[in-house]
Scaffold this active site. Structure first.
Site, mmCIF file in Angstrom:
data_model
loop_
_atom_site.group_PDB
_atom_site.id
_atom_site.type_symbol
_atom_site.label_atom_id
_atom_site.label_comp_id
_atom_site.label_asym_id
_atom_site.label_seq_id
_atom_site.Cartn_x
_atom_site.Cartn_y
_atom_site.Cartn_z
ATOM 1 C CG ASP A 280 -1.939 0.992 0.964
ATOM 2 O OD1 ASP A 280 -2.450 1.279 -0.190
ATOM 3 O OD2 ASP A 280 -2.725 1.375 2.121
ATOM 4 C CD GLU B 111 2.561 -12.298 16.131
ATOM 5 O OE1 GLU B 111 2.477 -10.984 16.290
ATOM 6 O OE2 GLU B 111 2.148 -13.132 16.727
ATOM 7 C CG LEU C 21 10.158 -17.306 -2.990
ATOM 8 C CD1 LEU C 21 10.000 -17.332 -1.222
ATOM 9 C CD2 LEU C 21 10.926 -15.790 -3.374
ATOM 10 C CB SER D 21 -8.664 -5.566 -3.429
ATOM 11 O OG SER D 21 -9.045 -4.345 -3.746
ATOM 12 C CG HIS E 228 0.302 2.016 -9.022
ATOM 13 N ND1 HIS E 228 -0.034 1.363 -7.884
ATOM 14 C CD2 HIS E 228 -1.010 2.509 -9.752
ATOM 15 C CE1 HIS E 228 -1.200 1.919 -7.678
ATOM 16 N NE2 HIS E 228 -1.772 2.590 -8.643
ATOM 17 C CB SER F 151 -7.721 -3.698 2.470
ATOM 18 O OG SER F 151 -7.767 -2.223 3.251
ATOM 19 N NE ARG G 33 -1.675 6.740 0.935
ATOM 20 C CZ ARG G 33 -1.634 5.758 1.950
ATOM 21 N NH1 ARG G 33 -1.442 6.032 3.232
ATOM 22 N NH2 ARG G 33 -1.656 4.496 1.830
ATOM 23 C CD1 TRP G 34 7.328 6.618 -2.082
ATOM 24 C CD2 TRP G 34 7.038 6.828 -4.132
ATOM 25 N NE1 TRP G 34 8.491 6.536 -2.647
ATOM 26 C CE2 TRP G 34 8.223 6.580 -4.068
ATOM 27 C CE3 TRP G 34 6.578 6.614 -5.604
ATOM 28 C CZ2 TRP G 34 9.481 6.374 -4.948
ATOM 29 C CZ3 TRP G 34 7.657 6.859 -6.542
ATOM 30 C CH2 TRP G 34 9.078 6.737 -6.253
ATOM 31 C CD1 TRP H 2 -12.731 -5.357 -9.541
ATOM 32 C CD2 TRP H 2 -12.133 -4.608 -11.370
ATOM 33 N NE1 TRP H 2 -12.097 -6.590 -10.187
ATOM 34 C CE2 TRP H 2 -12.002 -6.087 -11.437
ATOM 35 C CE3 TRP H 2 -11.816 -3.896 -12.597
ATOM 36 C CZ2 TRP H 2 -11.204 -6.611 -12.687
ATOM 37 C CZ3 TRP H 2 -11.413 -4.788 -13.801
ATOM 38 C CH2 TRP H 2 -10.883 -6.123 -13.823
HETATM 39 C C1 IPE Z 1 -5.231 -2.772 -0.399
HETATM 40 O O1 IPE Z 1 -4.973 -1.442 -0.530
HETATM 41 C C2 IPE Z 1 -5.299 -3.609 -1.623
HETATM 42 C C3 IPE Z 1 -3.999 -3.602 -2.392
HETATM 43 C C4 IPE Z 1 -3.009 -3.500 -1.842
HETATM 44 C C5 IPE Z 1 -4.069 -4.165 -3.538
HETATM 45 P P1 IPE Z 1 -6.231 -0.151 -1.084
HETATM 46 O O2 IPE Z 1 -5.504 0.830 -0.940
HETATM 47 O O3 IPE Z 1 -7.024 -0.567 -1.995
HETATM 48 O O4 IPE Z 1 -7.051 -0.443 0.679
HETATM 49 P P2 IPE Z 1 -8.034 0.799 1.033
HETATM 50 O O5 IPE Z 1 -8.831 1.167 0.243
HETATM 51 O O6 IPE Z 1 -6.884 1.875 1.845
HETATM 52 O O7 IPE Z 1 -8.547 -0.276 2.189
HETATM 53 C C1 IPE Z 2 -1.358 0.024 -3.477
HETATM 54 O O1 IPE Z 2 -1.014 1.558 -3.395
HETATM 55 C C2 IPE Z 2 -1.613 -0.429 -4.796
HETATM 56 C C3 IPE Z 2 -2.904 -1.024 -4.952
HETATM 57 C C4 IPE Z 2 -3.944 -0.865 -4.288
HETATM 58 C C5 IPE Z 2 -3.168 -1.298 -6.325
HETATM 59 P P1 IPE Z 2 -2.327 2.495 -3.518
HETATM 60 O O2 IPE Z 2 -2.627 2.749 -5.183
HETATM 61 O O3 IPE Z 2 -3.570 2.007 -2.596
HETATM 62 O O4 IPE Z 2 -1.710 3.945 -3.185
HETATM 63 P P2 IPE Z 2 -2.354 4.753 -2.009
HETATM 64 O O5 IPE Z 2 -2.814 4.034 -0.755
HETATM 65 O O6 IPE Z 2 -3.614 5.498 -2.479
HETATM 66 O O7 IPE Z 2 -1.315 5.783 -1.487
HETATM 67 MG MG MG Z 3 -4.058 2.195 -0.922
#
Ligand code: IPE
Ligand code: IPE
Ligand code: MG
Length: 241
Positions: free
Chosen positions: A25, A206, A136, A70, A42, A195, A29-30, A74
């Site tokens: 995650d 853990e 692995l 996830s 990404h 999530s 934002r990064w 979508w």
């Molecule tokens: C969870 O991250 C799904 C993945 C890392 C693929 P999200 O960014 O989609 O989750 P929420 O919306 O913050 O819960």
């Molecule tokens: C996780 O990073 C990647 C996916 C959910 C595909 P995010 O895209 O959720 O990034 P943030 O949480 O919006 O920063």
């Molecule tokens: Mg996210």
């Protein structure tokens, strides 16, 4: 002079987690923080995944899982969704041979039938190519949701006419039936939730929530996570001896 902490020296190789699951995650934002598009996050996130896979192999970890998309993702703009799938496809395509050579076994969980055809094709090829590898296991969750997986398992059980299940039977219907439950779940970027990731399998995992955003999560951060894991006292409901 201030010396940076070397977490690798602190790892106890006799007490390694078998299975580490990553909720990758913070990509968006990064990137935003750097004035870039979310999709750039990404892209660099895929590089982080590669580094983590290589390092996990070198550390002798048995299984790594990555939550890449996830069932709820979508709900994002189509451009971003398409780009995530394109990055996943390119990663599988370009790394296929090196997975094979490194004795890694690629598995994918989630409903792949809804993914773009070119990505489905790469997934099938990677799984087929690496299926006899014994090193692995790299398990990638794409269009995966823990609840969808549980409901899917229940429907298959009903279809098979099974009248009663126990934990072993139920487990055999999950998409993760061939891998152990995660010992350690790492969710980057500071969010502290699952999530909908491996809801059944994480019952006794853990949980670790580093502040680092996924694109910056590399070898050193994995070492630190393992050191943190080894400080935990896993009791599984029993009391300490
Ligand atoms: C969870 O991250 C799904 C993945 C890392 C693929 P999200 O960014 O989609 O989750 P929420 O919306 O913050 O819960
Ligand atoms: C996780 O990073 C990647 C996916 C959910 C595909 P995010 O895209 O959720 O990034 P943030 O949480 O919006 O920063
Ligand atoms: Mg996210």
């Amino acid at each position: 002079m201030f010396k940076k902490k070397n977490y690798k020296d602190e790892i106890d190789f006799n007490r390694m987690p078998n299975h580490i699951a990553f909720i990758m995650d913070g990509n968006g934002r990064w990137a935003k923080k750097r004035g870039m598009l979310r999709t750039y996050g990404h892209k660099i996130g895929a590089n982080a995944m590669e580094s983590v896979v290589r390092h996990a192999r070198d550390l002798g970890i048995k299984v790594v899982s990555f939550f890449a998309f996830s069932t709820e993702n979508w709900n994002r703009p189509k451009d971003e969704v398409d780009e995530i799938f394109r990055i996943a496809r390119d990663l599988l395509k370009s790394k296929k041979e090196s997975f094979l050579k490194s004795n890694m076994k690629i598995t994918v969980i989630g409903d792949v039938s809804k993914l773009p055809e070119d990505l489905q094709k790469e997934i099938a090829e990677c799984e087929q190519l690496t299926k006899n590898n014994t090193g692995l296991i790299v398990n990638i969750a794409l269009n995966y949701g823990g609840r969808a997986e549980i409901i899917g398992a229940i429907n298959k059980i009903i279809k098979d006419g099974v009248k009663e299940v126990n934990e072993d039977i139920f487990r055999s219907y999950l998409q993760t039936c061939n891998i152990p439950d995660p010992d350690l779940v790492i969710r980057t970027s500071g969010e502290q939730r699952l999530s909908n990731f491996m809801m059944y399998q994480c019952a006794y995992s853990e949980l670790y929530f580093p502040k680092t955003a996924w694109p910056d999560f590399r070898e050193e951060q994995l070492d630190e996570a393992i050191v943190e894991f080894q400080k935990r006292d896993r009791r599984f409901g029993a009391i300490k001896k």
